[in-house]
Design an enzyme around this catalytic site. Structure first.
Site, mmCIF file in Angstrom:
data_model
loop_
_atom_site.group_PDB
_atom_site.id
_atom_site.type_symbol
_atom_site.label_atom_id
_atom_site.label_comp_id
_atom_site.label_asym_id
_atom_site.label_seq_id
_atom_site.Cartn_x
_atom_site.Cartn_y
_atom_site.Cartn_z
ATOM 1 N N GLN A 1 0.819 -1.221 0.000
ATOM 2 C CA GLN A 1 0.000 0.000 0.000
ATOM 3 C C GLN A 1 0.851 1.268 0.000
ATOM 4 O O GLN A 1 0.577 2.216 -0.737
ATOM 5 C CB GLN A 1 -0.895 0.029 1.242
ATOM 6 C CG GLN A 1 -1.906 -1.087 1.331
ATOM 7 C CD GLN A 1 -2.835 -0.858 2.515
ATOM 8 O OE1 GLN A 1 -3.697 0.011 2.471
ATOM 9 N NE2 GLN A 1 -2.657 -1.624 3.581
ATOM 10 N N LEU B 1 14.194 -8.895 0.727
ATOM 11 C CA LEU B 1 14.569 -8.675 2.126
ATOM 12 C C LEU B 1 14.853 -9.989 2.850
ATOM 13 O O LEU B 1 15.591 -10.011 3.835
ATOM 14 C CB LEU B 1 13.463 -7.914 2.862
ATOM 15 C CG LEU B 1 13.275 -6.449 2.472
ATOM 16 C CD1 LEU B 1 12.131 -5.831 3.276
ATOM 17 C CD2 LEU B 1 14.547 -5.641 2.700
ATOM 18 N N ALA C 1 7.533 -5.035 4.045
ATOM 19 C CA ALA C 1 7.495 -5.716 5.334
ATOM 20 C C ALA C 1 6.674 -6.987 5.244
ATOM 21 O O ALA C 1 5.872 -7.163 4.324
ATOM 22 C CB ALA C 1 6.901 -4.802 6.413
ATOM 23 N N THR D 1 5.569 0.429 13.163
ATOM 24 C CA THR D 1 4.174 0.158 13.498
ATOM 25 C C THR D 1 3.829 0.412 14.960
ATOM 26 O O THR D 1 4.710 0.374 15.820
ATOM 27 C CB THR D 1 3.861 -1.319 13.166
ATOM 28 O OG1 THR D 1 2.539 -1.666 13.599
ATOM 29 C CG2 THR D 1 4.831 -2.263 13.883
ATOM 30 N N ASP D 2 2.537 0.616 15.202
ATOM 31 C CA ASP D 2 2.016 0.725 16.573
ATOM 32 C C ASP D 2 2.133 -0.593 17.338
ATOM 33 O O ASP D 2 2.052 -0.614 18.567
ATOM 34 C CB ASP D 2 0.537 1.132 16.528
ATOM 35 C CG ASP D 2 -0.320 0.100 15.799
ATOM 36 O OD1 ASP D 2 -1.116 -0.587 16.457
ATOM 37 O OD2 ASP D 2 -0.191 -0.031 14.567
ATOM 38 N N TYR E 1 4.765 -10.488 15.127
ATOM 39 C CA TYR E 1 4.857 -9.368 14.188
ATOM 40 C C TYR E 1 5.435 -8.134 14.882
ATOM 41 O O TYR E 1 6.393 -7.520 14.389
ATOM 42 C CB TYR E 1 3.477 -9.044 13.601
ATOM 43 C CG TYR E 1 3.437 -7.748 12.821
ATOM 44 C CD1 TYR E 1 4.073 -7.639 11.586
ATOM 45 C CD2 TYR E 1 2.778 -6.625 13.317
ATOM 46 C CE1 TYR E 1 4.047 -6.453 10.869
ATOM 47 C CE2 TYR E 1 2.747 -5.444 12.606
ATOM 48 C CZ TYR E 1 3.387 -5.353 11.388
ATOM 49 O OH TYR E 1 3.375 -4.171 10.692
ATOM 50 N N TRP F 1 -3.037 1.276 11.422
ATOM 51 C CA TRP F 1 -4.369 1.197 10.810
ATOM 52 C C TRP F 1 -4.373 1.731 9.366
ATOM 53 O O TRP F 1 -5.188 2.585 9.005
ATOM 54 C CB TRP F 1 -5.393 1.938 11.672
ATOM 55 C CG TRP F 1 -5.711 1.288 12.981
ATOM 56 C CD1 TRP F 1 -4.862 0.526 13.744
ATOM 57 C CD2 TRP F 1 -6.944 1.328 13.699
ATOM 58 N NE1 TRP F 1 -5.497 0.098 14.893
ATOM 59 C CE2 TRP F 1 -6.789 0.577 14.891
ATOM 60 C CE3 TRP F 1 -8.178 1.927 13.457
ATOM 61 C CZ2 TRP F 1 -7.805 0.406 15.824
ATOM 62 C CZ3 TRP F 1 -9.180 1.765 14.384
ATOM 63 C CH2 TRP F 1 -9.004 1.009 15.556
#
Length: 301
Positions: free
Chosen positions: A15, A42, A65, A106-107, A130, A155
């Site tokens: 995305q 990767l 990722a 990321t959160d 993750y 999100w």
């Protein structure tokens, strides 16, 4: 075009990568090159340095990722290879080439137990594979080069790939009602807005060697919602434009068990990004409307 800067981004289909390709196309000052498998893999560190040397970046964007959160619980080695070892090698190469690296995180590095939005300085405590793999990636990037900016987001949705917004619209085509988790809250974030922010921060890193422009920054859409509230807004916007809609029934996360535990609070405090880089992502509602519009108009597959 001779004065344009070359941003080399990892990945082809994600995305953020797709959004970067679109946003950079309108910029005269940035040439964006996306590198993915098999040229750059990767999971195969030996491919990274040759691919980057050939691409001759002015700045590296580490965007690719392993993002299958539930699948990661059973594929720890694969998640760590792509999310930790790969970015670490990218950062080593960035230092070798004397260019900045901008790494997307990321959160999920947080456990979600805080009752307020998370600041960059809050203690990390990932709940699953993750989150642990992404945290290790942050640490490896920071250890390999000082010339880095780590951007944590959350999100993420967009007109591209698999994401919550697209899933909701697809499900609403065949269902009148949907049960959606209401006790997890976060900041819905458009990948198109992320792309604009990445290009801005990257430009800042190239124009200044200031230490305060490096380090960890939080980068999400402005405003917050639960998944149920996010879904309800998606359907409200879609219905208003003649698209699919469904009734949302809020449920607790305990009614929708998943292999990986999710943070109950994914909200990130983005003050630092605004203060240091002058970058603030838009409110999630108008950004959601833009994506819903595009999907209903058939502009994206």
């Amino acid at each position: 075009m001779s004065s344009s800067k070359r941003f080399v981004v990892t990945g082809l289909a994600g995305q953020v990568v797709q959004s970067l390709i679109e946003r950079a196309a309108d910029r005269q000052d940035i040439e964006l090159i996306a590198l993915g498998r098999p040229t750059l893999d990767l999971g195969d560190p030996a491919t990274i340095e040759p691919a980057m040397r050939a691409a001759k970046p002015d700045l590296i964007v580490s965007a690719a990722a392993y993002t299958a959160v539930d699948q990661a619980e059973g594929e720890e080695a694969a998640a760590f290879a792509v999310n930790a070892e790969g970015p670490g090698e990218l950062a080593r190469v960035a230092k070798l080439l004397n260019v900045p690296i901008l790494h997307i995180s990321t959160d999920y590095v947080f456990d979600g137990s805080k009752t307020a939005p998370y600041a960059e300085t809050d203690p990390v405590a990932p709940l699953g594979v993750y989150g642990r793999s992404k945290l290790e990636g942050e640490r490896k990037v920071a250890a390999a080069t000082d010339n880095h900016a780590i951007l944590r987001t959350a999100w993420v949705y967009s007109p591209f790939g698999k994401n919550f917004l697209r899933t909701m619209l697809r499900l609403a085509e065949t269902r009148d009602g949907l049960n959606v988790v209401a006790d997890q809250i976060g900041n819905p974030t458009s990948a198109l807005d992320i792309a604009d922010a990445v290009l801005a921060v990257g430009t800042n890193l190239l124009s200044s060697s200031a230490a305060e422009m490096r380090g960890i920054f939080h980068m999400t859409g402005t405003g917050e919602a639960s998944w149920a509230e996010f879904a309800a807004e998606i359907f409200r916007l879609s219905e208003a434009k003649g698209g699919p809609s469904a009734t949302v029934t809020p449920i607790p996360a305990s009614d929708y068990p998943t292999p990986a535990e999710r943070p109950a609070n994914s909200r990130l405090d983005c003050t630092q990004l605004a203060t240091v880089h002058g970058v603030r992502l838009p409110d999630w509602r108008p950004s959601t409307e833009l994506v819903v519009d595009r999907l209903l108009n058939g502009e994206d597959s």
